[in-house]
Design a protein around this motif. Structure first.
Motif, short mmCIF file in Angstrom:
data_model
loop_
_atom_site.label_atom_id
_atom_site.label_comp_id
_atom_site.label_asym_id
_atom_site.label_seq_id
_atom_site.Cartn_x
_atom_site.Cartn_y
_atom_site.Cartn_z
N PRO A 54 46.00 18.39 -25.55
CA PRO A 54 45.69 17.57 -24.81
C PRO A 54 46.37 17.74 -23.34
CG PRO A 54 46.45 16.21 -26.15
CD PRO A 54 46.47 17.51 -26.74
N CYS A 55 45.67 18.15 -22.10
CA CYS A 55 46.33 18.83 -20.86
C CYS A 55 45.99 17.93 -19.90
CB CYS A 55 46.62 19.79 -20.67
SG CYS A 55 46.08 20.95 -21.89
N GLU A 107 48.69 19.95 -16.51
CA GLU A 107 50.12 21.13 -17.09
C GLU A 107 50.05 21.92 -16.39
OE1 GLU A 107 51.83 19.04 -18.61
OE2 GLU A 107 51.00 17.32 -19.60
N ASP A 142 41.58 17.60 -19.95
CA ASP A 142 41.07 16.33 -19.91
C ASP A 142 41.24 15.73 -18.28
OD1 ASP A 142 40.38 13.44 -20.18
OD2 ASP A 142 43.02 12.95 -20.35
N ASN A 190 38.54 12.63 -16.45
CA ASN A 190 39.59 12.13 -17.18
C ASN A 190 39.49 11.25 -18.48
OD1 ASN A 190 42.70 10.33 -17.22
ND2 ASN A 190 42.89 11.93 -17.79
N GLY A 194 41.58 10.35 -20.75
CA GLY A 194 42.09 9.88 -20.76
C GLY A 194 42.92 10.35 -22.95
N HIS A 195 44.41 10.81 -22.55
CA HIS A 195 44.67 11.56 -23.94
C HIS A 195 44.41 10.49 -25.31
CE1 HIS A 195 48.03 11.11 -26.92
NE2 HIS A 195 48.52 12.80 -26.30
N ALA A 252 51.31 18.87 -24.80
CA ALA A 252 51.55 19.97 -24.37
C ALA A 252 53.29 20.65 -22.80
CB ALA A 252 50.53 20.56 -22.33
N ASP A 253 53.81 19.23 -23.34
CA ASP A 253 54.98 20.06 -22.75
C ASP A 253 56.40 20.40 -23.93
OD1 ASP A 253 55.51 17.41 -24.47
OD2 ASP A 253 55.74 16.59 -22.53
N GLN A 277 57.23 18.74 -26.16
CA GLN A 277 58.43 17.67 -26.56
C GLN A 277 58.33 17.22 -27.91
OE1 GLN A 277 57.31 14.31 -24.06
NE2 GLN A 277 59.31 14.04 -23.70
N LYS A 283 62.21 2.18 -23.10
CA LYS A 283 61.62 2.44 -23.77
C LYS A 283 61.81 2.97 -24.85
CE LYS A 283 57.87 6.04 -23.77
NZ LYS A 283 57.38 7.28 -23.00
N ARG A 303 62.19 14.69 -31.02
CA ARG A 303 61.25 14.99 -29.86
C ARG A 303 62.68 15.97 -28.56
NH1 ARG A 303 56.52 13.30 -28.03
NH2 ARG A 303 56.54 12.54 -26.17
N ARG A 316 60.60 17.01 -21.80
CA ARG A 316 60.14 17.32 -20.93
C ARG A 316 60.21 18.76 -20.35
NH1 ARG A 316 54.45 17.43 -18.71
NH2 ARG A 316 53.90 15.84 -20.02
N GLU A 322 55.79 16.35 -14.79
CA GLU A 322 56.36 15.03 -14.92
C GLU A 322 55.28 13.83 -15.69
OE1 GLU A 322 55.24 12.93 -11.01
OE2 GLU A 322 57.18 13.91 -11.16
N LYS A 338 49.11 3.11 -17.77
CA LYS A 338 48.70 3.72 -19.17
C LYS A 338 49.17 3.46 -20.51
CE LYS A 338 46.52 7.82 -17.58
NZ LYS A 338 46.75 8.87 -17.31
#
Ligand code: UDP
Ligand code: MG
Length: 316
Positions: free
Chosen positions: A9-10, A13, A48, A76, A78-79, A102-103, A105, A139, A203, A206, A210, A217
């Motif tokens: 999902p992007c 990006e 998205d 959009n 949502g993821h 997509a990043d 990670q 986090k 992991r 990114r 950002e 979210k």
């Protein structure tokens, strides 16, 4: 040889896509030449509802790179919804789908292990982070506290697993049976069952752009994780109501004794007694109503009650 779809999902990006396509194409190329996956395997980018050049870039890569395909959502969603859209599209076209961010990670060097486990017969392979060093202390702390709350509430969830996972075709077909709108995929997938295993990875950061997951979210996702899988908060109301009702009986005795010993202001006894008793009874009643609402909620979700893994019926 198995045809694998890499579902990504992007959302806005454009900063990472070029590098992601490059790294994944190399990776897929080497897995194809090692005979691990079929050359019909694909990257499926799900746009998205991006507002930047993401879709334009996906279209371009689709033209020039045989491994790239794209799906564009009209807004959009949502993821989680974007991911589901991609998985449902992939379901009919592949033997297994691997979802990743997509990043990048989610470490793509671990992809071989996912494929190996799939070939060993696993229908679901969970990517599990073996450390949270790249996270901020905030986090890390909130994530760990959150897993504890979920397990206390009886939600079956894989610790330190986000959405880096492989699902075989039967698991994807089972996922299609879950009709709920408030999606929390990492809660649903363990409900599906089938043989599963874990792949441990660390992991990455990114590498550009950002985070598209601001605190708001993330809070919504966390809240969905609790309310879509547990009616325990509703039951807790009943339990608190019962406890307060019982305590209020003790309180009643206390206020009556105070009254009889006549060291109270006129009217205090009746007010204190009724506040506690009525408060407790009200909570208990709300809890009972909540119990029914919880049932309505699970009926409305209409989740499948069972999932068949195989059927044998030898003739004769
Ligand atoms: N994403 C999406 N829709 C959204 C938000 C995010 O498709 O509304 C995608 C995003 O493009 C990325 C993945 O979800 O591929 C994870 O997002 P991100 O990396 O920003 O989250 P973080 O890693 O910071 O939690
Ligand atoms: Mg990310």
């Amino acid at each position: 040889m198995s045809k694998i779809f890499f579902v990504i999902p992007c959302y806005n990006e454009e900063a990472v896509l070029a590098e992601t396509v490059k790294q994944l194409t190399d990776k897929i190329g080497s897995m194809v030449s090692e005979g691990k996956i079929s050359k019909e395997s694909k990257i499926l980018f799900v746009d998205d509802g991006s507002k930047d050049k993401t879709w334009k870039m996906i279209e371009k890569y689709n033209e020039e790179n045989p491994y790239v395909s794209g799906l564009k959502l009209a807004h959009n969603a949502g993821h989680q919804n974007a991911l589901l859209a991609g998985l449902m599209k992939a379901k009919d076209l592949c033997d297994a789908a691997i979802s990743l961010d997509a990043d990048l990670q989610d470490d793509i060097d671990s992809l071989d292990q996912f494929i190996d486990k799939f070939h060993e017969g696993c229908q679901v392979v969970y990517g599990v982070r073996d450390s949270r060093e790249t996270d901020t202390a905030f986090k890390r702390g909130t994530a760990q506290g959150y897993y504890k709350i979920l397990s206390f509430l009886g939600v079956d969830i894989v610790y330190n697993h986000a959405d880096y996972r492989l699902m075989g075709k039967p698991a994807l077909e089972a996922l299609a049976e879950f009709k709920e709108v408030n999606l929390f995929l990492r809660g649903i997938v363990p409900l599906i069952g089938f043989k599963s295993d874990y792949v441990y990875y660390s992991r990455n950061e990114r590498f550009a752009g950002e985070s598209k997951y601001p605190v708001k979210k993330m809070m919504k996702l966390a809240f969905d994780g609790i309310t879509s899988f547990s009616v325990k908060p509703l039951k807790t109301i009943s339990h608190v109501g019962i406890i307060i009702s019982l305590l209020s009986i003790v309180g009643l005795v206390y206020v009556l004794i105070s009254y009889l010993m006549s060291d109270t202001v006129h009217g205090w006894t009746a007010i204190m007694g009724s506040i506690w008793l009525l408060g407790g009874l009200q909570l208990l009643c709300i809890g009972v109503v909540g119990g029914y609402i919880g049932k309505i909620y699970s009926e409305v979700k209409a989740r499948p009650r069972y999932i068949i893994e195989s059927f044998v019926n030898k003739e004769g």
